[in-house]
Design a protein around this motif. Sequence first.
Motif, PDB file in Angstrom:
ATOM      1  N   ALA A 291       0.885  -1.282   0.013  1.00  0.00           N
ATOM      2  CA  ALA A 291      -0.039   0.018  -0.138  1.00  0.00           C
ATOM      3  C   ALA A 291       0.963   1.376  -0.132  1.00  0.00           C
ATOM      4  O   ALA A 291       1.339   1.564   1.150  1.00  0.00           O
ATOM      5  N   VAL A 292       1.422   1.833  -1.203  1.00  0.00           N
ATOM      6  CA  VAL A 292       2.301   3.019  -1.403  1.00  0.00           C
ATOM      7  C   VAL A 292       2.201   4.005  -0.669  1.00  0.00           C
ATOM      8  O   VAL A 292       2.935   4.582   0.065  1.00  0.00           O
ATOM      9  N   GLU A 293       0.845   4.685  -0.770  1.00  0.00           N
ATOM     10  CA  GLU A 293       0.800   5.990  -0.114  1.00  0.00           C
ATOM     11  C   GLU A 293       0.544   6.005   1.258  1.00  0.00           C
ATOM     12  O   GLU A 293       1.175   6.864   1.873  1.00  0.00           O
ATOM     13  N   SER A 294       0.355   4.946   1.845  1.00  0.00           N
ATOM     14  CA  SER A 294       0.174   4.769   3.393  1.00  0.00           C
ATOM     15  C   SER A 294       1.673   4.243   3.944  1.00  0.00           C
ATOM     16  O   SER A 294       1.837   3.985   5.256  1.00  0.00           O
ATOM     17  N   HIS A 295       2.483   3.737   3.081  1.00  0.00           N
ATOM     18  CA  HIS A 295       3.794   3.411   3.397  1.00  0.00           C
ATOM     19  C   HIS A 295       3.629   2.072   4.249  1.00  0.00           C
ATOM     20  O   HIS A 295       4.355   1.442   5.377  1.00  0.00           O
ATOM     21  N   ASP A 296       2.677   1.113   3.855  1.00  0.00           N
ATOM     22  CA  ASP A 296       2.611  -0.432   4.515  1.00  0.00           C
ATOM     23  C   ASP A 296       2.547  -1.411   3.462  1.00  0.00           C
ATOM     24  O   ASP A 296       2.221  -1.070   2.254  1.00  0.00           O
ATOM     25  N   ALA A 297       3.439  -2.407   4.163  1.00  0.00           N
ATOM     26  CA  ALA A 297       3.391  -3.555   3.075  1.00  0.00           C
ATOM     27  C   ALA A 297       3.514  -4.790   3.858  1.00  0.00           C
ATOM     28  O   ALA A 297       4.074  -4.914   5.019  1.00  0.00           O
ATOM     29  N   THR A 298       3.201  -5.986   3.360  1.00  0.00           N
ATOM     30  CA  THR A 298       2.941  -7.233   3.998  1.00  0.00           C
ATOM     31  C   THR A 298       3.513  -8.274   2.927  1.00  0.00           C
ATOM     32  O   THR A 298       3.384  -8.252   1.774  1.00  0.00           O
ATOM     33  N   LEU A 299       4.143  -9.323   3.382  1.00  0.00           N
ATOM     34  CA  LEU A 299       4.531 -10.467   2.878  1.00  0.00           C
ATOM     35  C   LEU A 299       3.797 -11.810   3.598  1.00  0.00           C
ATOM     36  O   LEU A 299       3.412 -11.862   4.672  1.00  0.00           O
ATOM     37  N   SER A 300       2.872 -12.531   2.695  1.00  0.00           N
ATOM     38  CA  SER A 300       2.128 -13.393   3.052  1.00  0.00           C
ATOM     39  C   SER A 300       2.158 -15.019   2.685  1.00  0.00           C
ATOM     40  O   SER A 300       2.645 -14.777   1.443  1.00  0.00           O
ATOM     41  N   LEU A 301       2.048 -15.722   3.169  1.00  0.00           N
ATOM     42  CA  LEU A 301       2.275 -17.163   2.803  1.00  0.00           C
ATOM     43  C   LEU A 301       0.982 -17.515   2.820  1.00  0.00           C
ATOM     44  O   LEU A 301       0.208 -17.638   4.105  1.00  0.00           O
ATOM     45  N   GLN A 302       0.248 -18.164   1.774  1.00  0.00           N
ATOM     46  CA  GLN A 302      -1.423 -18.793   1.864  1.00  0.00           C
ATOM     47  C   GLN A 302      -1.522 -19.969   1.196  1.00  0.00           C
ATOM     48  O   GLN A 302      -0.681 -20.455   0.481  1.00  0.00           O
ATOM     49  N   VAL A 303      -2.463 -20.702   1.637  1.00  0.00           N
ATOM     50  CA  VAL A 303      -2.796 -22.198   0.999  1.00  0.00           C
ATOM     51  C   VAL A 303      -4.156 -21.749   0.318  1.00  0.00           C
ATOM     52  O   VAL A 303      -5.068 -21.219   1.135  1.00  0.00           O
ATOM     53  N   GLN A 304      -4.328 -22.082  -0.903  1.00  0.00           N
ATOM     54  CA  GLN A 304      -5.650 -21.657  -1.338  1.00  0.00           C
ATOM     55  C   GLN A 304      -6.098 -22.877  -2.143  1.00  0.00           C
ATOM     56  O   GLN A 304      -5.596 -23.845  -2.518  1.00  0.00           O
ATOM     57  N   LEU A 305      -7.542 -22.914  -1.966  1.00  0.00           N
ATOM     58  CA  LEU A 305      -8.442 -23.976  -3.000  1.00  0.00           C
ATOM     59  C   LEU A 305      -8.598 -22.934  -4.459  1.00  0.00           C
ATOM     60  O   LEU A 305      -9.054 -22.133  -4.394  1.00  0.00           O
ATOM     61  N   VAL A 306      -8.236 -24.030  -5.405  1.00  0.00           N
ATOM     62  CA  VAL A 306      -8.369 -23.462  -6.820  1.00  0.00           C
ATOM     63  C   VAL A 306      -9.479 -24.325  -7.304  1.00  0.00           C
ATOM     64  O   VAL A 306      -9.513 -25.378  -7.449  1.00  0.00           O
ATOM     65  N   TYR A 307     -10.646 -23.620  -7.826  1.00  0.00           N
ATOM     66  CA  TYR A 307     -11.723 -24.117  -8.427  1.00  0.00           C
ATOM     67  C   TYR A 307     -12.153 -23.773  -9.743  1.00  0.00           C
ATOM     68  O   TYR A 307     -12.062 -22.405  -9.902  1.00  0.00           O
ATOM     69  N   SER A 308     -12.208 -24.487 -10.616  1.00  0.00           N
ATOM     70  CA  SER A 308     -12.367 -23.842 -12.284  1.00  0.00           C
ATOM     71  C   SER A 308     -13.840 -24.271 -12.141  1.00  0.00           C
ATOM     72  O   SER A 308     -14.762 -25.254 -12.311  1.00  0.00           O
ATOM     73  N   PHE A 309     -14.882 -23.007 -12.331  1.00  0.00           N
ATOM     74  CA  PHE A 309     -16.303 -23.316 -12.416  1.00  0.00           C
ATOM     75  C   PHE A 309     -16.956 -22.932 -13.728  1.00  0.00           C
ATOM     76  O   PHE A 309     -18.152 -23.375 -13.948  1.00  0.00           O
TER      77      PHE A 309
END
Length: 158
Positions: A137-155
């Motif tokens: 988030a450039v304007e507010s000078h906030d940044a995160t690094l995240s690790l996620q597990v995702q469920l991927v569905y082709s609908f």
Amino acid sequence: VGGSFYSTSAGFAPELQADVSKFGPAATVRLMWQPDHLLGVGLETGWTTFYSYETGGSSPGKVYVSQVPLYLVWSMKPLGGLTLFGGYGYSRVNTSLEYQGTVNVGTWSMGWVAAGSYEWPLAKDLGIAGEVKWINAVESHDATLSLQVQLVYSFLEY
């Protein structure tokens, strides 16, 4: 779903005695249109923790900062189950302060996202993926690094 790490300095006065937490939960949803080409386009939103802290003393207080991103994203599948993402948009940065009452404020911050994921198919239309994501988030000078597990569905396929 997964966890996030706030990578920039938490915004609090240095004279405060505060217990800062830069780790927190993260959850995002991405809706993509991926034609039979190398590139795809879509929208991503969700919720990510930035940081929180508590102050002690005679008047204790708590601050909690999070974001709700809303990004236009592009994807590319260069090989196999590997997908690379990049996007641009806005994050709603929300701050909650509990100190002799509660104050909730929010502001919009322009920003970008970059991510990479690897998907393992479970069935014809279903898979599970691991993803590393950087949201800035450039304007507010906030940044995160995240690790996620995702469920991927082709609908829908045509």
